[in-house]
Design a protein around this motif. Sequence first.
Motif, PDB file in Angstrom:
ATOM      1  N   VAL A  78       0.828  -1.212   0.000  1.00 13.97           N
ATOM      2  CA  VAL A  78       0.000   0.000   0.000  1.00 13.97           C
ATOM      3  C   VAL A  78       0.860   1.259   0.000  1.00 13.97           C
ATOM      4  N   THR A  79       0.290   2.313  -0.518  1.00 16.82           N
ATOM      5  CA  THR A  79       0.947   3.613  -0.540  1.00 16.82           C
ATOM      6  C   THR A  79       1.028   4.172   0.874  1.00 16.82           C
ATOM      7  N   THR A  80       2.211   4.607   1.268  1.00 23.09           N
ATOM      8  CA  THR A  80       2.346   5.290   2.556  1.00 23.09           C
ATOM      9  C   THR A  80       2.637   6.770   2.372  1.00 23.09           C
ATOM     10  N   ASN A  81       3.119   7.143   1.195  1.00 24.32           N
ATOM     11  CA  ASN A  81       3.360   8.558   0.921  1.00 24.32           C
ATOM     12  C   ASN A  81       3.316   8.780  -0.590  1.00 24.32           C
ATOM     13  N   LEU A  82       2.701   9.888  -0.972  1.00 25.25           N
ATOM     14  CA  LEU A  82       2.673  10.299  -2.370  1.00 25.25           C
ATOM     15  C   LEU A  82       2.847  11.806  -2.397  1.00 25.25           C
ATOM     16  N   ASN A  83       3.868  12.256  -3.099  1.00 27.80           N
ATOM     17  CA  ASN A  83       4.121  13.681  -3.279  1.00 27.80           C
ATOM     18  C   ASN A  83       4.107  13.946  -4.779  1.00 27.80           C
ATOM     19  N   ILE A  84       3.436  15.010  -5.170  1.00 33.31           N
ATOM     20  CA  ILE A  84       3.369  15.297  -6.613  1.00 33.31           C
ATOM     21  C   ILE A  84       3.624  16.777  -6.860  1.00 33.31           C
ATOM     22  N   ASN A  85       4.357  17.035  -7.925  1.00 30.58           N
ATOM     23  CA  ASN A  85       4.584  18.398  -8.396  1.00 30.58           C
ATOM     24  C   ASN A  85       3.934  18.518  -9.764  1.00 30.58           C
ATOM     25  N   PHE A  86       3.026  19.473  -9.879  1.00 25.05           N
ATOM     26  CA  PHE A  86       2.379  19.747 -11.154  1.00 25.05           C
ATOM     27  C   PHE A  86       3.245  20.774 -11.874  1.00 25.05           C
ATOM     28  N   LEU A  87       3.802  20.384 -13.016  1.00 26.35           N
ATOM     29  CA  LEU A  87       4.826  21.176 -13.675  1.00 26.35           C
ATOM     30  C   LEU A  87       4.311  22.084 -14.779  1.00 26.35           C
ATOM     31  N   ARG A  88       3.324  21.628 -15.497  1.00 29.72           N
ATOM     32  CA  ARG A  88       2.731  22.435 -16.574  1.00 29.72           C
ATOM     33  C   ARG A  88       1.349  21.889 -16.885  1.00 29.72           C
ATOM     34  N   LYS A  89       0.558  22.686 -17.579  1.00 27.47           N
ATOM     35  CA  LYS A  89      -0.836  22.318 -17.872  1.00 27.47           C
ATOM     36  C   LYS A  89      -0.895  21.186 -18.899  1.00 27.47           C
ATOM     37  N   PRO A  90      -1.555  20.064 -18.516  1.00 29.33           N
ATOM     38  CA  PRO A  90      -1.741  18.992 -19.494  1.00 29.33           C
ATOM     39  C   PRO A  90      -2.765  19.393 -20.557  1.00 29.33           C
ATOM     40  N   VAL A  91      -2.652  18.786 -21.709  1.00 28.86           N
ATOM     41  CA  VAL A  91      -3.641  18.997 -22.764  1.00 28.86           C
ATOM     42  C   VAL A  91      -4.895  18.221 -22.373  1.00 28.86           C
ATOM     43  N   ALA A  92      -6.047  18.850 -22.459  1.00 31.40           N
ATOM     44  CA  ALA A  92      -7.283  18.257 -21.943  1.00 31.40           C
ATOM     45  C   ALA A  92      -7.864  17.161 -22.830  1.00 31.40           C
ATOM     46  N   ASP A  93      -7.567  17.144 -24.110  1.00 35.07           N
ATOM     47  CA  ASP A  93      -8.250  16.202 -25.001  1.00 35.07           C
ATOM     48  C   ASP A  93      -7.344  15.104 -25.552  1.00 35.07           C
ATOM     49  N   VAL A  94      -6.250  14.821 -24.844  1.00 37.29           N
ATOM     50  CA  VAL A  94      -5.364  13.723 -25.250  1.00 37.29           C
ATOM     51  C   VAL A  94      -5.059  12.857 -24.026  1.00 37.29           C
ATOM     52  N   PRO A  95      -4.674  11.611 -24.255  1.00 34.98           N
ATOM     53  CA  PRO A  95      -4.317  10.745 -23.123  1.00 34.98           C
ATOM     54  C   PRO A  95      -3.107  11.281 -22.367  1.00 34.98           C
ATOM     55  N   ILE A  96      -3.030  10.914 -21.087  1.00 36.81           N
ATOM     56  CA  ILE A  96      -1.816  11.164 -20.319  1.00 36.81           C
ATOM     57  C   ILE A  96      -1.164   9.820 -20.042  1.00 36.81           C
ATOM     58  N   ARG A  97       0.167   9.832 -20.011  1.00 37.60           N
ATOM     59  CA  ARG A  97       0.949   8.608 -19.863  1.00 37.60           C
ATOM     60  C   ARG A  97       1.852   8.748 -18.644  1.00 37.60           C
ATOM     61  N   ALA A  98       1.909   7.700 -17.837  1.00 36.09           N
ATOM     62  CA  ALA A  98       2.761   7.686 -16.649  1.00 36.09           C
ATOM     63  C   ALA A  98       3.836   6.628 -16.804  1.00 36.09           C
ATOM     64  N   ARG A  99       5.045   6.998 -16.458  1.00 32.83           N
ATOM     65  CA  ARG A  99       6.177   6.049 -16.448  1.00 32.83           C
ATOM     66  C   ARG A  99       6.685   5.981 -15.009  1.00 32.83           C
ATOM     67  N   ALA A 100       6.448   4.850 -14.342  1.00 36.05           N
ATOM     68  CA  ALA A 100       6.855   4.638 -12.957  1.00 36.05           C
ATOM     69  C   ALA A 100       8.149   3.845 -12.932  1.00 36.05           C
ATOM     70  N   SER A 101       9.076   4.266 -12.072  1.00 31.73           N
ATOM     71  CA  SER A 101      10.355   3.577 -11.915  1.00 31.73           C
ATOM     72  C   SER A 101      10.653   3.408 -10.435  1.00 31.73           C
ATOM     73  N   LEU A 102      11.031   2.211 -10.060  1.00 29.86           N
ATOM     74  CA  LEU A 102      11.419   1.951  -8.681  1.00 29.86           C
ATOM     75  C   LEU A 102      12.845   2.440  -8.453  1.00 29.86           C
ATOM     76  N   LEU A 103      13.046   3.162  -7.362  1.00 28.46           N
ATOM     77  CA  LEU A 103      14.375   3.650  -7.011  1.00 28.46           C
ATOM     78  C   LEU A 103      15.055   2.728  -6.004  1.00 28.46           C
ATOM     79  N   LYS A 104      14.256   2.174  -5.076  1.00 27.57           N
ATOM     80  CA  LYS A 104      14.783   1.252  -4.064  1.00 27.57           C
ATOM     81  C   LYS A 104      13.663   0.344  -3.601  1.00 27.57           C
TER      82      LYS A 104
END
Length: 141
Positions: A78-104
Motif C-alpha cells: 500500500v501507498t504510505t506517501n505520495l508527493n506530486i509536483n504539477f509542472l505544466r498544464k496537461p492537454v485536456a483532449d489527449v491521453p496522459i501517460r505515466a512512467r513509474a520507476s522503482l528507485l529502491k
Amino acid sequence: MRVSFEELNAFLVDHFPQGAAYGALVDLGDGWAEMVLNVDEVHLRPGGTVSGPAMMALADVAMYAALLGKIGLVPLAVTTNLNINFLRKPVADVPIRARASLLKVGRTMAVGDVFIYSEGMKEPVAHSTLTYSIPPNKSEN
C-alpha cells in the motif's frame, strides 16, 4: 521481474477492477511500468485541464504496477506517501501517460518516482515520488 505483463493485467482485473478508472497498463519491465489514461470529462476540472486527483491516481496505480511486477502479486502493498509536483498544464483532449520507476526496494518499503506526460508533449506535466509499504512475507516469520 517476477510477474509478466499478462499476469499483472489479469491480477488487476480480478483484484483491483476499480483501477481501470485510473488508467490501463501498457508496458511492464523489471522495476518499471507504463500506464495510460484516456482523458475524458470526468478527469477534467474547470478551466479545461486534467485534474490533480486524476494525475495522482494514475501515478499511484502506475507505481503499484511497477512494484508488483518486481516483487510479485502482493495485494496488500500500500501507498504510505505520495508527493506530486504539477509542472505544466496537461492537454485536456489527449491521453496522459505515466512512467513509474522503482528507485529502491527493500523488505518492507519501496520508493519510486513517476513522470506523467500529455501525449505529444516532450516535457512532463507532473512528477511524483511515492513510498509503498510491503507487508511481511509470512514464510519469513
